[in-house]
Design an enzyme around this catalytic site. Sequence first.
Site, short mmCIF file in Angstrom:
data_model
loop_
_atom_site.label_atom_id
_atom_site.label_comp_id
_atom_site.label_asym_id
_atom_site.label_seq_id
_atom_site.Cartn_x
_atom_site.Cartn_y
_atom_site.Cartn_z
N LEU A 150 -6.49 -10.00 -1.31
CA LEU A 150 -6.32 -8.81 -2.12
C LEU A 150 -4.84 -8.69 -2.43
O LEU A 150 -4.00 -8.84 -1.54
CB LEU A 150 -6.80 -7.56 -1.37
CG LEU A 150 -8.29 -7.50 -1.00
CD1 LEU A 150 -8.59 -6.23 -0.22
CD2 LEU A 150 -9.17 -7.58 -2.24
N ASP A 151 -4.51 -8.41 -3.68
CA ASP A 151 -3.11 -8.25 -4.05
C ASP A 151 -2.46 -7.14 -3.25
O ASP A 151 -3.13 -6.17 -2.84
CB ASP A 151 -2.98 -7.87 -5.53
CG ASP A 151 -3.52 -8.94 -6.46
OD1 ASP A 151 -3.59 -10.10 -6.05
OD2 ASP A 151 -3.85 -8.59 -7.61
N LYS A 152 -1.14 -7.24 -3.05
CA LYS A 152 -0.40 -6.09 -2.56
C LYS A 152 -0.60 -4.99 -3.60
O LYS A 152 -0.44 -5.20 -4.79
CB LYS A 152 1.08 -6.40 -2.41
CG LYS A 152 1.88 -5.23 -1.83
CD LYS A 152 3.35 -5.58 -1.71
CE LYS A 152 4.13 -4.46 -1.03
NZ LYS A 152 4.13 -3.21 -1.78
#
Length: 342
Positions: A150-152
């Site tokens: 999951l992206d930051k």
Amino acid sequence: MSTVEESQSANSQQFAVAEEEEGIRLDKLLAQRIATLSRARIQALIRSGNVTGPGDNAGAADGSYRVKAGDTFTVTLPPPAPAEPQGEKLDLDVVYEDDDVIVIDKPGDMVVHPAPGHADGTLVNALIAHCGESLSGIGGVRRPGIVHRLDKGTSGLLVVAKHDQAHQGLADQFAAHGEDGRMHRAYLALVWGTPLRPRDTIEARLGRSQSNRTKIAVVRGESGRHAVTHYERVHTFPTQAGPVTLLRVMLETGRTHQIRVHLAHVGHPVLGDTTYGSGFKAKAARLGEEAQEALAALDRQALHAAELGFEHPVSGEALMFESEPPEDLQRLLDALERDQTD
């Protein structure tokens, strides 16, 4: 059937080849016999000299060696190398955990992997400390097996493997992207505007932007990677800045920044996305005061991994988890609900 007997070393096993197994590749045979190790891990053990036999036969050093009835092989499993990076005791929201996998509800401000500018404080650091000795070694290193990211700035559910067998089982499911019915992922996304159709599919190839290599972009022709995103409208907020829509988004492929790029490509970027929705700053400034404050406090893209289902890689049990929007995102949803036009 082949026979298996433990050697004197707790980390060594001896395997004798039966007649019906003659002709099978060595790496395939050993992967069948040692369920806790992936075939890639077996191949690495062969290359590193940790598989010996039959006798002085040099074929044992080659994973493509075709075994013969009566061959005997010894597999020595070295202890996992120390974890890199170092573990850190950080707060984790553990949704589910057993000896094989752990499911985390990741906060939006946490990076998954250490990287330049984020050497510590990551999910990997936290998992190494939390799981400790239960990490048996992914690829020979005592580390968590990250099979999706999951992206930051994106919050929500993420599953991690604790050993090679679980890592391989989960990786196979994510590679299929739910086509075989074993895995399910859905996200909640707040976007600017209202898509014309109540549900639709975005199919556009993705690759590195030619003007900014840190960004992903929709690319034409056969360049880039095939990417498909499905979405459906959940609710529309008629705010003072114009409509804002809550979407439920499902991935058919899993490319870097896929949801954010695809939604921006069709004119509905995610709120708070400074990378792919920077052109909507003026619109954000027209929100009501409470909604503006909530969006500023969010300080990330309004994207949340809300649903995660998969087949347990060891037991085969179907598991399903749901995550409610975190406090910062729920505050924005509430503020948008009150930010009605006159």
